[in-house]
Design an enzyme around this catalytic site. Structure first.
Site, PDB file in Angstrom:
ATOM      1  N   PRO A   1       0.793  -1.225   0.000  1.00 32.15           N
ATOM      2  CA  PRO A   1       0.000   0.000   0.000  1.00 32.15           C
ATOM      3  C   PRO A   1       0.829   1.280   0.000  1.00 32.15           C
ATOM      4  O   PRO A   1       1.864   1.371   0.651  1.00 32.15           O
ATOM      5  CB  PRO A   1      -0.825  -0.108   1.291  1.00 32.15           C
ATOM      6  CG  PRO A   1      -0.128  -1.098   2.134  1.00 32.15           C
ATOM      7  CD  PRO A   1       0.568  -2.032   1.205  1.00 32.15           C
ATOM      8  N   ASN A   2       0.329   2.214  -0.772  1.00 35.69           N
ATOM      9  CA  ASN A   2       0.851   3.576  -0.908  1.00 35.69           C
ATOM     10  C   ASN A   2       2.161   3.669  -1.667  1.00 35.69           C
ATOM     11  O   ASN A   2       2.634   4.766  -1.923  1.00 35.69           O
ATOM     12  CB  ASN A   2       0.978   4.258   0.470  1.00 35.69           C
ATOM     13  CG  ASN A   2      -0.356   4.373   1.154  1.00 35.69           C
ATOM     14  OD1 ASN A   2      -1.317   4.868   0.568  1.00 35.69           O
ATOM     15  ND2 ASN A   2      -0.447   3.889   2.384  1.00 35.69           N
TER      16      ASN A   2
ATOM     17  N   ARG B   1       4.808  10.936  -2.217  1.00 34.13           N
ATOM     18  CA  ARG B   1       4.479  10.743  -0.809  1.00 34.13           C
ATOM     19  C   ARG B   1       5.732  10.864   0.066  1.00 34.13           C
ATOM     20  O   ARG B   1       6.698  10.145  -0.117  1.00 34.13           O
ATOM     21  CB  ARG B   1       3.882   9.348  -0.623  1.00 34.13           C
ATOM     22  CG  ARG B   1       3.631   8.980   0.805  1.00 34.13           C
ATOM     23  CD  ARG B   1       3.185   7.527   0.925  1.00 34.13           C
ATOM     24  NE  ARG B   1       3.117   7.169   2.323  1.00 34.13           N
ATOM     25  CZ  ARG B   1       3.544   6.034   2.811  1.00 34.13           C
ATOM     26  NH1 ARG B   1       4.055   5.113   2.022  1.00 34.13           N
ATOM     27  NH2 ARG B   1       3.453   5.788   4.094  1.00 34.13           N
TER      28      ARG B   1
ATOM     29  N   TYR C   1      10.871   8.685   1.575  1.00 37.65           N
ATOM     30  CA  TYR C   1      10.824   7.688   0.507  1.00 37.65           C
ATOM     31  C   TYR C   1      11.511   8.108  -0.788  1.00 37.65           C
ATOM     32  O   TYR C   1      11.561   7.328  -1.732  1.00 37.65           O
ATOM     33  CB  TYR C   1       9.367   7.301   0.228  1.00 37.65           C
ATOM     34  CG  TYR C   1       8.681   6.749   1.445  1.00 37.65           C
ATOM     35  CD1 TYR C   1       9.022   5.494   1.936  1.00 37.65           C
ATOM     36  CD2 TYR C   1       7.713   7.473   2.121  1.00 37.65           C
ATOM     37  CE1 TYR C   1       8.410   4.974   3.066  1.00 37.65           C
ATOM     38  CE2 TYR C   1       7.094   6.962   3.249  1.00 37.65           C
ATOM     39  CZ  TYR C   1       7.446   5.715   3.715  1.00 37.65           C
ATOM     40  OH  TYR C   1       6.846   5.204   4.835  1.00 37.65           O
TER      41      TYR C   1
ATOM     42  N   ASN D   1       7.892  -5.642  -0.916  1.00 37.14           N
ATOM     43  CA  ASN D   1       7.804  -4.548   0.040  1.00 37.14           C
ATOM     44  C   ASN D   1       6.348  -4.475   0.488  1.00 37.14           C
ATOM     45  O   ASN D   1       5.515  -3.896  -0.193  1.00 37.14           O
ATOM     46  CB  ASN D   1       8.243  -3.227  -0.591  1.00 37.14           C
ATOM     47  CG  ASN D   1       8.265  -2.093   0.414  1.00 37.14           C
ATOM     48  OD1 ASN D   1       7.626  -2.155   1.456  1.00 37.14           O
ATOM     49  ND2 ASN D   1       8.996  -1.048   0.093  1.00 37.14           N
TER      50      ASN D   1
ATOM     51  N   ALA E   1       3.018  -0.906   4.971  1.00 37.23           N
ATOM     52  CA  ALA E   1       2.379  -0.918   6.295  1.00 37.23           C
ATOM     53  C   ALA E   1       1.846  -2.293   6.690  1.00 37.23           C
ATOM     54  O   ALA E   1       1.743  -2.589   7.879  1.00 37.23           O
ATOM     55  CB  ALA E   1       1.258   0.113   6.333  1.00 37.23           C
TER      56      ALA E   1
ATOM     57  N   HIS F   1       3.548  -4.809   9.367  1.00 34.90           N
ATOM     58  CA  HIS F   1       3.370  -4.740  10.808  1.00 34.90           C
ATOM     59  C   HIS F   1       1.997  -5.210  11.268  1.00 34.90           C
ATOM     60  O   HIS F   1       1.717  -5.191  12.464  1.00 34.90           O
ATOM     61  CB  HIS F   1       3.596  -3.297  11.277  1.00 34.90           C
ATOM     62  CG  HIS F   1       4.681  -2.614  10.513  1.00 34.90           C
ATOM     63  ND1 HIS F   1       6.012  -2.978  10.608  1.00 34.90           N
ATOM     64  CD2 HIS F   1       4.633  -1.625   9.593  1.00 34.90           C
ATOM     65  CE1 HIS F   1       6.729  -2.213   9.803  1.00 34.90           C
ATOM     66  NE2 HIS F   1       5.918  -1.394   9.168  1.00 34.90           N
TER      67      HIS F   1
ATOM     68  N   ASP G   1       1.432 -15.795   6.282  1.00 35.15           N
ATOM     69  CA  ASP G   1       0.985 -17.152   5.975  1.00 35.15           C
ATOM     70  C   ASP G   1       1.139 -17.470   4.491  1.00 35.15           C
ATOM     71  O   ASP G   1       1.524 -18.582   4.121  1.00 35.15           O
ATOM     72  CB  ASP G   1      -0.478 -17.356   6.405  1.00 35.15           C
ATOM     73  CG  ASP G   1      -0.633 -17.490   7.903  1.00 35.15           C
ATOM     74  OD1 ASP G   1       0.388 -17.660   8.618  1.00 35.15           O
ATOM     75  OD2 ASP G   1      -1.791 -17.417   8.373  1.00 35.15           O
TER      76      ASP G   1
ATOM     77  N   GLU H   1      12.301  -9.547   1.600  1.00 36.06           N
ATOM     78  CA  GLU H   1      11.519  -8.408   2.081  1.00 36.06           C
ATOM     79  C   GLU H   1      12.376  -7.149   1.962  1.00 36.06           C
ATOM     80  O   GLU H   1      13.532  -7.140   2.377  1.00 36.06           O
ATOM     81  CB  GLU H   1      11.134  -8.667   3.538  1.00 36.06           C
ATOM     82  CG  GLU H   1      10.321  -7.594   4.201  1.00 36.06           C
ATOM     83  CD  GLU H   1      10.012  -7.938   5.658  1.00 36.06           C
ATOM     84  OE1 GLU H   1       9.603  -7.007   6.385  1.00 36.06           O
ATOM     85  OE2 GLU H   1      10.193  -9.104   6.075  1.00 36.06           O
TER      86      GLU H   1
ATOM     87  N   HIS I   1      12.410  -2.785   2.473  1.00 34.45           N
ATOM     88  CA  HIS I   1      11.804  -1.544   2.969  1.00 34.45           C
ATOM     89  C   HIS I   1      12.700  -0.377   2.579  1.00 34.45           C
ATOM     90  O   HIS I   1      13.920  -0.449   2.740  1.00 34.45           O
ATOM     91  CB  HIS I   1      11.628  -1.582   4.490  1.00 34.45           C
ATOM     92  CG  HIS I   1      10.722  -2.668   4.928  1.00 34.45           C
ATOM     93  ND1 HIS I   1       9.360  -2.587   4.809  1.00 34.45           N
ATOM     94  CD2 HIS I   1      10.999  -3.892   5.439  1.00 34.45           C
ATOM     95  CE1 HIS I   1       8.827  -3.705   5.241  1.00 34.45           C
ATOM     96  NE2 HIS I   1       9.801  -4.523   5.616  1.00 34.45           N
TER      97      HIS I   1
ATOM     98  N   SER J   1      12.745   2.767   3.863  1.00 34.93           N
ATOM     99  CA  SER J   1      13.271   3.482   5.029  1.00 34.93           C
ATOM    100  C   SER J   1      13.812   2.475   6.041  1.00 34.93           C
ATOM    101  O   SER J   1      13.489   1.285   5.990  1.00 34.93           O
ATOM    102  CB  SER J   1      12.168   4.321   5.680  1.00 34.93           C
ATOM    103  OG  SER J   1      11.171   3.483   6.245  1.00 34.93           O
TER     104      SER J   1
ATOM    105  N   ARG K   1      12.276   4.539  12.980  1.00 34.04           N
ATOM    106  CA  ARG K   1      10.955   5.159  12.922  1.00 34.04           C
ATOM    107  C   ARG K   1      10.126   4.758  14.138  1.00 34.04           C
ATOM    108  O   ARG K   1      10.659   4.250  15.117  1.00 34.04           O
ATOM    109  CB  ARG K   1      10.295   4.780  11.598  1.00 34.04           C
ATOM    110  CG  ARG K   1      11.145   5.279  10.412  1.00 34.04           C
ATOM    111  CD  ARG K   1      10.529   5.060   9.088  1.00 34.04           C
ATOM    112  NE  ARG K   1       9.318   5.860   8.971  1.00 34.04           N
ATOM    113  CZ  ARG K   1       8.403   5.648   8.035  1.00 34.04           C
ATOM    114  NH1 ARG K   1       8.548   4.673   7.158  1.00 34.04           N
ATOM    115  NH2 ARG K   1       7.330   6.398   7.976  1.00 34.04           N
TER     116      ARG K   1
ATOM    117  N   ARG L   1       6.607   0.090  13.914  1.00 39.92           N
ATOM    118  CA  ARG L   1       7.200  -0.380  12.660  1.00 39.92           C
ATOM    119  C   ARG L   1       8.353  -1.367  12.886  1.00 39.92           C
ATOM    120  O   ARG L   1       8.898  -1.904  11.939  1.00 39.92           O
ATOM    121  CB  ARG L   1       7.717   0.807  11.843  1.00 39.92           C
ATOM    122  CG  ARG L   1       6.615   1.737  11.376  1.00 39.92           C
ATOM    123  CD  ARG L   1       7.164   2.822  10.468  1.00 39.92           C
ATOM    124  NE  ARG L   1       6.215   3.883  10.270  1.00 39.92           N
ATOM    125  CZ  ARG L   1       5.248   3.885   9.356  1.00 39.92           C
ATOM    126  NH1 ARG L   1       5.100   2.870   8.535  1.00 39.92           N
ATOM    127  NH2 ARG L   1       4.427   4.916   9.260  1.00 39.92           N
TER     128      ARG L   1
END
Length: 138
Positions: free
Chosen positions: A9-10, A17, A22, A71, A74, A77, A84, A95, A97, A99, A104, A108
């Site tokens: 998301p985002n 953003r 980012y 990635n 949000a 978390h 799963d 995985e 990320h 940032s 943070r 997170r």
């Protein structure tokens, strides 16, 4: 090798953003650079703001790719469903990320996905995708 990149998301708003966190580059232009830098490999890109669509994308990419760079944003978390899904496939996942999540907010610092993946890259901006790709190509 065929590799899937899946963004949560985002991340469709990269470059717009919170650029102080980012960065200023959109993901599509970065993806073009990755495709140029890794010409012998096919990169499939998907992005969704919807948790269930990301679960389906993990399943689908595992069928057609030899590795996934994910990635979860949000959902890192909050989503047991994504963890799963990652545990349910044989395809390796890295995985990523943008940032450094450990610099943070404390919420997170917990990743439900991390125990289910091959490795985690955090805090290196878009370069993290390149490093994840190199790791999968091994």
């Amino acid at each position: 090798m065929k590799v899937g990149i899946l963004n949560g998301p985002n991340l469709n708003l990269l470059g717009k953003r919170e650029p102080e966190i980012y960065g200023h580059q959109g993901f599509e232009s970065y993806l073009e650079k990755l495709q140029v830098d890794f010409p012998g490999h096919e990169i499939i890109y998907r992005q969704s703001n919807v948790e269930g669509e990301l679960v389906n994308a993990i399943h689908d990419l595992a069928e057609e790719c030899q590795g996934i760079i994910f990635n979860p944003a949000a959902f890192t978390h909050t989503s047991i469903a994504l963890a799963d899904a990652a545990k349910s496939i044989d395809c390796p996942i890295i995985e990523v990320h943008l940032s450094n999540v450990y610099q943070r907010e404390s919420f997170r610092h917990k990743s439900y996905l991390s125990p289910a993946v091959r490795g985690v890259i955090t805090g290196l901006g878009l370069k993290g995708y390149e490093l994840a790709l190199r790791a999968l190509l091994g």
